[in-house]
Design an enzyme around this catalytic site. Structure first.
Site, PDB file in Angstrom:
ATOM      1  CG  ASN A 276       4.152  -8.509  -2.881  1.00  0.00           C
ATOM      2  OD1 ASN A 276       3.579  -8.126  -1.857  1.00  0.00           O
ATOM      3  ND2 ASN A 276       3.984  -7.924  -4.051  1.00  0.00           N
TER       4      ASN A 276
ATOM      5  CB  CYS B 246      -4.627  -1.793  -0.356  1.00  0.00           C
ATOM      6  SG  CYS B 246      -2.976  -1.242   0.102  1.00  0.00           S
TER       7      CYS B 246
ATOM      8  CB  ILE C 296     -10.000 -15.829   1.657  1.00  0.00           C
ATOM      9  CG1 ILE C 296     -11.195 -16.013   2.601  1.00  0.00           C
ATOM     10  CG2 ILE C 296      -9.294 -14.507   1.937  1.00  0.00           C
ATOM     11  CD1 ILE C 296     -10.790 -16.169   4.060  1.00  0.00           C
TER      12      ILE C 296
ATOM     13  CG  ASP D  86       1.335  -5.212  -6.460  1.00  0.00           C
ATOM     14  OD1 ASP D  86       0.123  -5.000  -6.279  1.00  0.00           O
ATOM     15  OD2 ASP D  86       1.992  -5.984  -5.743  1.00  0.00           O
TER      16      ASP D  86
ATOM     17  NE  ARG E 133      -0.139  -2.182   4.348  1.00  0.00           N
ATOM     18  CZ  ARG E 133      -0.657  -2.496   3.163  1.00  0.00           C
ATOM     19  NH1 ARG E 133      -1.177  -1.559   2.394  1.00  0.00           N
ATOM     20  NH2 ARG E 133      -0.662  -3.742   2.751  1.00  0.00           N
TER      21      ARG E 133
END
Length: 420
Positions: A23, A116, A123, A306, A398
């Site tokens: 990230n 995901c 957005i 997360d 990923r």
């Protein structure tokens, strides 16, 4: 098709190496398009999302090459402003290129990003921030197009400390010849890492690590050499694995300073955690205690969303009842039905999960639907004394570099197999 085979039931012991932060490296790679000479990035994880970002950079006309954990990006020849669906659709973080491309070229066109399936994740905050700087943004069901002959100064007050909106506003602001102030900015360590990278490239930014960022835009940025910070989510995932399975695990090339919320929960469940200069050691009991307090996900420095799924998996055998409330994403419990196949007792009520610890878990055939949920399935399977198989492991690729090797270094029986 690749399947992950997991034979669990043993405590984890040994040392595992933590990689660079997913990230953090993704917005830094997007920021490289603002630099007019080469950037060298160290500690870049070898994961699919990073490769997708490199493909985007090459499509834009940049050169991007990897050598081990070092990536070199030269954006001096960048000549394209559009990211097509086949590239944008691979990861959610492709949206961060929007502000950077707009800042560099005055126009940006991006197919709506993939990633995901965690819910809507609109957005609108990104677009609102860009519009406040003078960008004209047109959104269709499958694409967003932004143009600005000249961006101007503004005070941008985010209604929510969105990481992505903060990053996009920050990158776009660097193309403005005036001052941009971002209020209620996200405070995540990955934002601070992005700010430090940009400062090393010549940007004038103050307030990194706080809720107010001030950007004096319009300064040309040059190439730089920078080292990406350790991945706190990977670190937390291995802490959760060790906690759920029991044992004694040391994580190296990491930093515990950004993990106080996670460590606090695990310590409350009976783990002993100690830190060194760049290492973290966890000693876990055979079976955890349930968390006394409800675990509530929140923006940094709160409990990270997360880590919600890996922590849930760590608590599957804990003595008593634990509760986890997800407040960031409205659809982040895809892993729950799969964990139930292992014999987990999990009840859902809206955005809250109640986990009643089971004495034993059984093996099962599992399917992952998102990145952190996939790691939760691995952690759950490691606690079963039987074999489990996990499909959908493309999600693991990923975000976790060298996962099987790291787990095997801790004594886990994990392997990737091909099936017809």
């Amino acid at each position: 098709m690749q399947v992950l085979s997991v034979c669990g039931g043993v405590p984890l012991r040994g040392t595992a190496v933590i990689h660079g932060a997913k990230n953090s490296v993704l917005p830094v790679l997007a920021a490289c398009v603002l630099c007019r000479s080469p950037c060298v990035l160290h500690n870049c994880p070898n994961i699919d999302d990073v490769e997708s970002a490199l493909q985007i950079l090459r499509h834009l006309g940049c050169t991007a090459a990897r050598s081990g954990s070092t990536v070199c990006v030269d954006a001096s020849g960048m000549d394209a402003c559009q990211i097509p669906p086949e590239l944008a659709g691979k990861m959610r973080s492709s949206i961060i290129f929007l502000g950077a491309i707009l800042s560099r070229l005055g126009c940006a066109e991006l197919a709506l990003p993939g990633g995901c399936p965690l819910g809507e994740r609109p957005i609108d905050l990104h677009i609102a921030a860009l519009r406040q700087m003078g960008a004209e943004c047109v959104c269709s069901p499958d694409c967003v197009c932004c143009r600005a002959a000249r961006l101007h100064g503004a005070v941008i007050a985010l209604p929510f400390p969105s990481v992505g909106a903060t990053e996009n506003a920050l990158l776009a602001a660097l193309g403005c010849g005036e001052t941009i102030e971002i209020q209620n900015a996200a405070r995540e360590p990955e934002i601070t890492d992005l700010v430090r990278f940009l400062q090393s490239a010549g940007a004038e930014i103050s307030g990194g690590g706080t809720s107010k960022l001030t950007v004096c835009g319009g300064r040309p940025l040059h190439g730089t050499t920078y080292t990406i910070l350790p991945d706190r989510v990977e670190t937390a995932s291995f802490l959760c694995a060790a906690a759920g399975c029991g044992g004694d695990v040391t994580l190296v090339r990491t930093d515990c300073t950004a993990l106080s919320a996670v460590c606090s929960v695990l310590e409350g469940c009976g783990c002993e955690i100690s830190s060194g200069r760049d290492s973290l050691r966890i000693r876990a009991p055979r079976r955890l205690r349930a968390s006394r307090e409800t675990i509530v996900t929140a923006p940094y420095p709160g409990f990270p969303t997360d880590v919600q799924a890996p922590m849930m998996a760590a608590l599957l055998r804990a003595e008593g009842e634990s509760r986890i409330c997800e407040t960031i994403f409205e659809n982040r419990f895809h892993h729950v039905p799969q964990l139930r196949k292992l014999g987990a007792d999990i009840a859902l009520c809206g955005q809250t999960a109640c986990i009643r610890g089971a004495e034993r878990l059984r093996g099962a055939a599992l399917h992952a639907e998102d990145l952190r949920g996939a790691m939760a399935l691995v952690i759950g399977a490691l606690q079963s004394e039987e074999e489990s198989t996990i499909t959908g492991i493309k999600h693991l690729r990923r975000g976790y570099d060298n996962l099987e090797e790291n787990l095997r270094a801790l004594g886990a029986d994990v392997k990737c197999v091909e099936i017809c």
